[in-house]
Write a protein that holds these residues in place. Sequence first.
Motif, PDB file in Angstrom:
ATOM      1  N   ASP A 109       0.281  -1.307   0.278  1.00 44.82           N
ATOM      2  CA  ASP A 109      -0.184  -0.064  -0.002  1.00 44.82           C
ATOM      3  C   ASP A 109       0.790   1.558   0.116  1.00 44.82           C
ATOM      4  O   ASP A 109       1.684   1.590   1.180  1.00 44.82           O
ATOM      5  N   ILE A 110       0.472   2.528  -0.943  1.00 48.95           N
ATOM      6  CA  ILE A 110       1.753   3.272  -0.755  1.00 48.95           C
ATOM      7  C   ILE A 110       0.928   4.698  -0.702  1.00 48.95           C
ATOM      8  O   ILE A 110      -0.611   5.079  -1.054  1.00 48.95           O
ATOM      9  N   LEU A 111       0.844   4.907   0.516  1.00 49.76           N
ATOM     10  CA  LEU A 111      -0.143   6.009   0.926  1.00 49.76           C
ATOM     11  C   LEU A 111       0.645   7.675  -0.130  1.00 49.76           C
ATOM     12  O   LEU A 111       2.370   8.233   0.340  1.00 49.76           O
ATOM     13  N   THR A 112       0.218   8.328  -1.039  1.00 46.95           N
ATOM     14  CA  THR A 112       0.833   9.488  -1.623  1.00 46.95           C
ATOM     15  C   THR A 112       0.271  11.055  -1.600  1.00 46.95           C
ATOM     16  O   THR A 112      -1.797  10.894  -1.463  1.00 46.95           O
ATOM     17  N   LEU A 113       0.012  12.364  -1.622  1.00 47.27           N
ATOM     18  CA  LEU A 113      -0.325  13.305  -1.976  1.00 47.27           C
ATOM     19  C   LEU A 113      -0.395  13.013  -3.457  1.00 47.27           C
ATOM     20  O   LEU A 113      -1.168  14.053  -4.089  1.00 47.27           O
ATOM     21  N   LEU A 114       0.280  12.425  -4.649  1.00 46.60           N
ATOM     22  CA  LEU A 114       0.264  12.522  -6.103  1.00 46.60           C
ATOM     23  C   LEU A 114       0.152  11.322  -6.363  1.00 46.60           C
ATOM     24  O   LEU A 114       1.329  11.049  -7.222  1.00 46.60           O
ATOM     25  N   PRO A 115      -1.118  10.700  -6.167  1.00 43.81           N
ATOM     26  CA  PRO A 115      -0.507   9.215  -6.541  1.00 43.81           C
ATOM     27  C   PRO A 115      -0.566   9.509  -8.634  1.00 43.81           C
ATOM     28  O   PRO A 115      -0.346   8.867  -9.013  1.00 43.81           O
ATOM     29  N   ASP A 168      -5.667   8.447   9.656  1.00 42.36           N
ATOM     30  CA  ASP A 168      -7.148   7.702   9.205  1.00 42.36           C
ATOM     31  C   ASP A 168      -7.008   7.018   8.369  1.00 42.36           C
ATOM     32  O   ASP A 168      -6.933   6.049   8.132  1.00 42.36           O
ATOM     33  N   CYS A 169      -5.825   7.037   7.311  1.00 41.23           N
ATOM     34  CA  CYS A 169      -5.953   6.000   6.584  1.00 41.23           C
ATOM     35  C   CYS A 169      -4.679   4.856   6.737  1.00 41.23           C
ATOM     36  O   CYS A 169      -4.920   3.983   6.535  1.00 41.23           O
ATOM     37  N   SER A 203      -6.229  -1.766  10.300  1.00 37.78           N
ATOM     38  CA  SER A 203      -7.500  -2.436  10.510  1.00 37.78           C
ATOM     39  C   SER A 203      -7.995  -4.083   9.736  1.00 37.78           C
ATOM     40  O   SER A 203      -8.811  -4.504  10.077  1.00 37.78           O
ATOM     41  N   GLU A 204      -7.906  -3.538   8.546  1.00 32.86           N
ATOM     42  CA  GLU A 204      -7.602  -4.473   7.659  1.00 32.86           C
ATOM     43  C   GLU A 204      -6.645  -5.938   7.509  1.00 32.86           C
ATOM     44  O   GLU A 204      -6.702  -6.847   6.692  1.00 32.86           O
ATOM     45  N   ARG A 205      -5.570  -5.484   8.219  1.00 33.37           N
ATOM     46  CA  ARG A 205      -4.479  -6.544   7.898  1.00 33.37           C
ATOM     47  C   ARG A 205      -3.541  -6.250   8.516  1.00 33.37           C
ATOM     48  O   ARG A 205      -3.455  -4.729   8.583  1.00 33.37           O
ATOM     49  N   SER A 233      11.725  -8.960   0.375  1.00 24.06           N
ATOM     50  CA  SER A 233      10.440  -9.000  -1.013  1.00 24.06           C
ATOM     51  C   SER A 233       9.757 -10.683   0.480  1.00 24.06           C
ATOM     52  O   SER A 233       9.484 -11.182  -0.895  1.00 24.06           O
ATOM     53  N   MET A 234      10.562 -10.587   1.165  1.00 26.72           N
ATOM     54  CA  MET A 234       9.708 -12.042   1.427  1.00 26.72           C
ATOM     55  C   MET A 234       8.624 -11.268   2.471  1.00 26.72           C
ATOM     56  O   MET A 234       8.145 -12.677   3.051  1.00 26.72           O
ATOM     57  N   LYS A 235       8.638 -10.277   2.352  1.00 28.50           N
ATOM     58  CA  LYS A 235       6.987 -10.220   3.471  1.00 28.50           C
ATOM     59  C   LYS A 235       5.393  -9.882   2.985  1.00 28.50           C
ATOM     60  O   LYS A 235       5.558 -10.944   1.535  1.00 28.50           O
ATOM     61  N   GLU A 236       4.244  -9.815   3.881  1.00 31.82           N
ATOM     62  CA  GLU A 236       3.473 -10.198   2.950  1.00 31.82           C
ATOM     63  C   GLU A 236       2.484  -8.686   2.645  1.00 31.82           C
ATOM     64  O   GLU A 236       1.976  -8.479   1.859  1.00 31.82           O
ATOM     65  N   ASN A 237       2.915  -7.923   3.832  1.00 29.98           N
ATOM     66  CA  ASN A 237       2.166  -6.804   3.601  1.00 29.98           C
ATOM     67  C   ASN A 237       2.821  -5.465   3.832  1.00 29.98           C
ATOM     68  O   ASN A 237       3.654  -5.343   4.653  1.00 29.98           O
TER      69      ASN A 237
END
Length: 233
Positions: free
Chosen positions: A4-10, A69-70, A76-78, A102-106
């Motif tokens: 998941d990537i959080l950004t102001l410039l998607p 909040d994000c 809360s989901e994973r 590279s061996m991680k899930e999330n």
Amino acid sequence: MRIDILTLLPKLLEGPFADSIMHRAQKAGLAEIHIHNIRDYSTANNKQADDYQFGGGAGMVMTIQPIADCIEKLKSERQYDEIIYLTPDGETLNQGLCNQWSMKENLLLLCGHYKGVDQRIRDKYITREVSIGDYVLSGGELAAAVIVDSVVRLIPGVLNDETSALSDSFQDHLLAPPVYTRPAEYDGMKIPDILLSGHFAKIEEWRFQESYQKTAQRRPDLLEKFNRKSDEQ
Ligand code: 6GU
């Protein structure tokens, strides 16, 4: 793996994952990349996501509320293995970190912009702070793209030839040797004879020598690591 990537410039992140290996990895279900526009989470009526810094000084600071909040929603989901903040004052990215991730899930990546995020976001949520080198980018987005690319290509099954990531520069602290393809002669420039010999062991030895010399010349710091590792074995 999910990233998941959080950004102001998607928009900055639309291109890098739409092609080639990153695209294939997603199509094959080996990597899921989700981009979140931090502004969408702002409860301010003008969707504001930055503000002036306390104490004065030039440059805006990203506010807590939309980011918190994000992150809370996603958490809360994973469960996230790492929540990484991209910032020039972080530890420098290297192949070892890419291998681990590279061996991680999330993974969650937070891109800083302007003067960066409010320190309290870093204190509360961030497990790792990473820079991609000693120079300053306008924001963390390009750094996030670099991390995703360097991590996702290492996920088993992403590269066609499973062994090809092993001979990358840095994987064993040596820079990669030169490579050649057809034609064997171009405008009078010939490839090294050894590559046409068909003698695989000699070719490997030649490649190693080329790698070693190039590393000694360009990156003596890496050669030290390589020699230390060889001593241990
Ligand atoms: Cl992660 N962010 C920014 N803004 N600049 C950088 C960087 C990150 N890494 C190197 N320079």
